[in-house]
Design a protein around this motif. Structure first.
Motif, mmCIF file in Angstrom:
data_model
loop_
_atom_site.group_PDB
_atom_site.id
_atom_site.type_symbol
_atom_site.label_atom_id
_atom_site.label_comp_id
_atom_site.label_asym_id
_atom_site.label_seq_id
_atom_site.Cartn_x
_atom_site.Cartn_y
_atom_site.Cartn_z
ATOM 1 N N SER A 36 0.803 -1.228 0.000
ATOM 2 C CA SER A 36 0.000 0.000 0.000
ATOM 3 C C SER A 36 0.834 1.275 0.000
ATOM 4 O O SER A 36 0.290 2.378 -0.067
ATOM 5 C CB SER A 36 -0.979 -0.001 1.180
ATOM 6 N N ASP A 39 0.174 3.704 -2.914
ATOM 7 C CA ASP A 39 -1.128 4.364 -2.803
ATOM 8 C C ASP A 39 -1.095 5.484 -1.766
ATOM 9 O O ASP A 39 -1.642 6.563 -1.982
ATOM 10 C CB ASP A 39 -2.220 3.359 -2.427
ATOM 11 N N VAL A 40 -0.448 5.227 -0.639
ATOM 12 C CA VAL A 40 -0.314 6.257 0.395
ATOM 13 C C VAL A 40 0.472 7.439 -0.165
ATOM 14 O O VAL A 40 0.060 8.602 -0.023
ATOM 15 C CB VAL A 40 0.363 5.702 1.668
ATOM 16 N N ALA A 42 0.851 8.369 -3.273
ATOM 17 C CA ALA A 42 0.061 9.064 -4.296
ATOM 18 C C ALA A 42 -1.020 9.934 -3.665
ATOM 19 O O ALA A 42 -1.250 11.068 -4.109
ATOM 20 C CB ALA A 42 -0.560 8.049 -5.254
ATOM 21 N N THR A 43 -1.663 9.438 -2.623
ATOM 22 C CA THR A 43 -2.696 10.214 -1.934
ATOM 23 C C THR A 43 -2.101 11.463 -1.296
ATOM 24 O O THR A 43 -2.633 12.560 -1.429
ATOM 25 C CB THR A 43 -3.404 9.339 -0.871
ATOM 26 N N VAL A 44 -0.973 11.301 -0.612
ATOM 27 C CA VAL A 44 -0.297 12.436 0.031
ATOM 28 C C VAL A 44 0.155 13.446 -1.031
ATOM 29 O O VAL A 44 -0.055 14.658 -0.887
ATOM 30 C CB VAL A 44 0.883 11.957 0.892
ATOM 31 N N SER A 45 0.745 12.969 -2.106
ATOM 32 C CA SER A 45 1.218 13.863 -3.173
ATOM 33 C C SER A 45 0.071 14.645 -3.797
ATOM 34 O O SER A 45 0.199 15.837 -4.062
ATOM 35 C CB SER A 45 1.941 13.066 -4.258
ATOM 36 N N ALA A 46 -1.053 13.983 -4.033
ATOM 37 C CA ALA A 46 -2.208 14.659 -4.628
ATOM 38 C C ALA A 46 -2.738 15.751 -3.698
ATOM 39 O O ALA A 46 -3.066 16.857 -4.155
ATOM 40 C CB ALA A 46 -3.310 13.650 -4.943
ATOM 41 N N LEU A 47 -2.794 15.476 -2.408
ATOM 42 C CA LEU A 47 -3.264 16.497 -1.463
ATOM 43 C C LEU A 47 -2.290 17.671 -1.395
ATOM 44 O O LEU A 47 -2.708 18.829 -1.359
ATOM 45 C CB LEU A 47 -3.476 15.876 -0.079
ATOM 46 N N PRO A 106 -10.153 10.606 2.147
ATOM 47 C CA PRO A 106 -9.437 9.410 1.669
ATOM 48 C C PRO A 106 -8.106 9.187 2.406
ATOM 49 O O PRO A 106 -7.753 8.050 2.713
ATOM 50 C CB PRO A 106 -9.196 9.692 0.182
ATOM 51 N N PHE A 107 -7.399 10.266 2.697
ATOM 52 C CA PHE A 107 -6.139 10.160 3.440
ATOM 53 C C PHE A 107 -6.394 9.622 4.845
ATOM 54 O O PHE A 107 -5.720 8.693 5.298
ATOM 55 C CB PHE A 107 -5.458 11.537 3.502
ATOM 56 N N MET A 110 -7.402 5.956 4.738
ATOM 57 C CA MET A 110 -6.240 5.131 4.422
ATOM 58 C C MET A 110 -5.315 5.025 5.634
ATOM 59 O O MET A 110 -4.807 3.946 5.943
ATOM 60 C CB MET A 110 -5.483 5.721 3.234
#
Length: 117
Positions: A36, A39-40, A42-47, A106-107, A110
Motif C-alpha cells: 500500500s 497508494d499512500v 500518491a494520496t499524500v502527493s495529490a493532497l 481518503p487520506f 487510508m
C-alpha cells in the motif's frame, strides 16, 4: 484525528496522527514499505499538489531494516503524519471547511486502515 484551528488572522484544518505509538509505527512502516506504500504516497502527493502541507519527516535516514533507497523512504522516515491547509481569509468558511475535510477523507481513511489493522 481531525484538526481545526481558528483565530482572528487564520483558519487551519487538517487530519492525521500527531505521534505514532510503537504498534502504530510498526504498522505504518510495514504498510508503506509494502503493497500500500505507493497508494499512500500518491494520496499524500495529490493532497499536497492541492494546497495541503506537511512537516518534514522526523528522521534524517530511512530506519533499519529498510533499504536507504526504498521508494517510500520519505514516508518511512516519519514517526507521525498530518496534512494541513490554511484557508484563505476571504473564503466562505462553512463551504471551505467542508471541502477541506472532504478532500482529507481518503487520506484519513487510508491512515486508519494502515495503522489499525
Amino acid at each position: 484525528g481531525w484538526f481545526f484551528g481558528i483565530a482572528p488572522d487564520y483558519v487551519t484544518l487538517g487530519a492525521g496522527l500527531m505521534m505514532f505509538d510503537k504498534a502504530a509505527l510498526e504498522n505504518w512502516r510495514a504498510g508503506v514499505a509494502g503493497s500500500s506504500g505507493a497508494d499512500v504516497a500518491a494520496t499524500v502527493s495529490a493532497l499536497m499538489a492541492n494546497g495541503f502541507r506537511m512537516d518534514d519527516p522526523q528522521l534524517k535516514r530511512v530506519p533499519a531494516p529498510y533499504d536507504k533507497d526504498h521508494p517510500q523512504g520519505a514516508l518511512l522516515r516519519r514517526k507521525s503524519i498530518a496534512l494541513w491547509q490554511d484557508l484563505p481569509s476571504d473564503a466562505p468558511l462553512p463551504a471551505s471547511i467542508s471541502q477541506g475535510f472532504s478532500a482529507l477523507w481518503p487520506f484519513q481513511s487510508m491512515l486508519q486502515d494502515q495503522i489499525f489493522v
